[in-house]
Design a protein around this motif. Structure first.
Motif, PDB file in Angstrom:
ATOM      1  N   GLU A 196     -20.253  16.611 -20.205  1.00 34.58           N
ATOM      2  CA  GLU A 196     -19.994  17.624 -19.185  1.00 34.58           C
ATOM      3  C   GLU A 196     -19.768  16.983 -17.817  1.00 34.58           C
ATOM      4  OE1 GLU A 196     -22.214  21.118 -18.962  1.00 34.58           O
ATOM      5  OE2 GLU A 196     -21.923  21.618 -21.079  1.00 34.58           O
TER       6      GLU A 196
ATOM      7  N   LYS B  99     -16.216  17.400 -15.605  1.00 30.11           N
ATOM      8  CA  LYS B  99     -16.221  17.871 -14.215  1.00 30.11           C
ATOM      9  C   LYS B  99     -15.573  16.844 -13.289  1.00 30.11           C
ATOM     10  CE  LYS B  99     -20.321  20.786 -14.874  1.00 30.11           C
ATOM     11  NZ  LYS B  99     -21.780  20.936 -14.596  1.00 30.11           N
TER      12      LYS B  99
ATOM     13  N   ASP C 172     -24.861  16.086 -21.785  1.00 29.80           N
ATOM     14  CA  ASP C 172     -24.801  16.076 -20.319  1.00 29.80           C
ATOM     15  C   ASP C 172     -23.751  15.079 -19.828  1.00 29.80           C
ATOM     16  OD1 ASP C 172     -26.801  17.956 -20.243  1.00 29.80           O
ATOM     17  OD2 ASP C 172     -28.406  16.510 -19.859  1.00 29.80           O
TER      18      ASP C 172
ATOM     19  N   TYR D 267     -14.189  24.185 -17.549  1.00 30.00           N
ATOM     20  CA  TYR D 267     -14.642  23.077 -16.716  1.00 30.00           C
ATOM     21  C   TYR D 267     -13.720  22.837 -15.517  1.00 30.00           C
ATOM     22  CZ  TYR D 267     -17.877  21.997 -20.480  1.00 30.00           C
ATOM     23  OH  TYR D 267     -18.884  22.065 -21.419  1.00 30.00           O
TER      24      TYR D 267
ATOM     25  N   HIS E 166     -21.116  17.690 -27.622  1.00 30.84           N
ATOM     26  CA  HIS E 166     -21.585  18.209 -26.330  1.00 30.84           C
ATOM     27  C   HIS E 166     -22.826  17.447 -25.862  1.00 30.84           C
ATOM     28  CE1 HIS E 166     -18.862  21.625 -25.949  1.00 30.84           C
ATOM     29  NE2 HIS E 166     -18.978  21.772 -27.255  1.00 30.84           N
TER      30      HIS E 166
END
Length: 403
Positions: free
Chosen positions: A107, A111, A104, A59, A102
């Motif tokens: 993530e 980021k 969205d 990432y 995990h």
């Protein structure tokens, strides 16, 4: 994003950030004297992605372990302990995201961290709320949430892009965590911390007036990762150890440079005086012990992270070892570093107390760091476990008015 899967060495991580730490150290005394907030220095760390130390390499982070993170905190704390504490809320929220399954949202946050975005915290209130209750509220506002209330001790939030805020759901009374973007006009952050130590952490008041919160950025407090309290404390322990290393550095420099000696001393140079060298040697040993205890506590927390998806019994045991280890390390680090902060003056003359040297900052910073989560309670919890095999309830500490 990096596709590398090779774990970084601690030496390589330290080498990456050493030049920045050196620049931070150069201005530390001046910032302390003027009580100048380190916005520029925080920006250096952001651009170097220091806040992404724990973020996986895929990432865009460094993929560091908790033990490595602790070593980096200590190195930064040696340069300026204020910056370690200022980033306490950020790294704790990074750890929270790493412990999530995990998704969205997970993530997206990873980021953001890799892009340098920082998270501050807003947990403590100084109003009349009873222990276990909060006056800060989140309220449904169409498809989103509205956040209203005030926090104090919101360390590092004045530097941050986001705030990790504890609140009550106005409808259900459930305690939740709201992630609120600070780049909006509905949040007022003030640097009104008036403590005698750790004065440039950016700690102070935060007021939320109908602040906008995205609908998926409110989660139950009960779902936070199980070694969170221990992790919060580990950050302060590392900052405390950093103060210890700064003491060792400064006392060695002062003794080596000192030309004036006493008629009842033991040598023509302070650097050759056996009693002075004994003081410096003991300080070094005290810092060594504090450093070692911090790393041992970090090992327990790394194990807790690795066992986060194990069975309930293994996970609970790992969380307890993380909590107990952080308490033990806190006691050791506080005792040893505070003693070193006083002993350094025994190796020097009266000129060491001059304000321009700022040597008193070490004791003030150490005393302030050691006052978070009172030592007397941590010592009692350790003793209760050793004697009665009894764990504290709850792990998650809170502050409020008693009944």
């Amino acid at each position: 994003m990096s596709n590398s899967s090779v774990a970084p060495s601690t030496a390589s991580l330290l080498a990456t950030f050493a030049p920045i730490f050196e620049r931070i150290q150069e201005g530390q005394r001046a910032r302390e004297q003027a009580r100048s907030l380190p916005f520029e220095e925080i920006d250096w760390l952001k651009k170097a992605r220091f806040g992404a130390l724990r973020v996986p390499q895929e990432y865009g982070g460094f993929g560091a372990s908790i033990v490595q993170l602790t070593e980096l905190w200590i190195a930064l704390g040696t340069a300026d302990s204020n910056l370690v504490q200022a980033l306490r809320g950020h790294f704790t929220f990074v750890e929270e995201v790493l412990n999530r399954p995990h998704s969205d949202t997970r993530e997206r946050w990873l980021k953001r961290f890799a892009n340098g975005e920082l998270v501050g915290n807003g947990w403590t209130e100084t109003g009349s709320a009873k222990l276990g209750r909060l006056e800060t509220k989140v309220t449904r506002d169409g498809e989103h949430w509205r956040l209203d209330g005030a926090k104090y001790y919101s360390t590092g939030s004045i530097y941050a892009d986001w705030m990790d805020v504890t609140a009550e759901d106005a409808a259900s009374g459930e305690q939740v965590i709201a992630l609120v973007n600070t780049h909006q006009p509905h949040i007022e952050r003030s640097d009104d911390w008036d403590g005698f130590g750790q004065r440039t952490t950016g700690t102070g008041s935060s007021v939320f007036t109908a602040a906008h919160v995205e609908r998926d950025e409110v989660t139950p407090f009960s779902e936070r990762f199980g070694y969170q309290t221990a992790f919060y404390q580990l950050n302060l322990i590392a900052a405390l150890v950093g103060v210890g290393h700064a003491i060792e550095r400064d006392v060695a420099h002062e003794v080596a440079q000192r030309t004036r000696v006493y008629s009842h001393g033991n040598a023509d140079r302070s650097a050759d005086d056996a009693q002075v060298l004994q003081v410096v040697g003991k300080i070094s040993a005290q810092v060594f012990a504090a450093h070692a205890s911090a790393l041992k506590a970090a090992e327990y927390q790394q194990q807790a992270f690795e066992l986060r998806d194990s069975n309930d019994e293994q996970r609970a045991q790992a969380y307890w070892h993380a909590e107990l280890g952080s308490a033990q390390a806190q006691v050791v680090a506080a005792d040893q570093v505070l003693a070193a902060a006083t002993a350094l003056f025994n190796a020097l003359g009266a000129s060491a107390v001059r304000a321009c040297k700022q040597l008193d900052r070490h004791w003030r910073n150490a005393r302030t760091l050691a006052s978070h989560n009172p030592l007397i309670y941590k010592e009692r919890i350790i003793g209760d476990w050793v004697v009665n095999q009894r764990q504290p309830d709850p792990y998650q500490w809170s502050v409020g008015e008693g009944s």
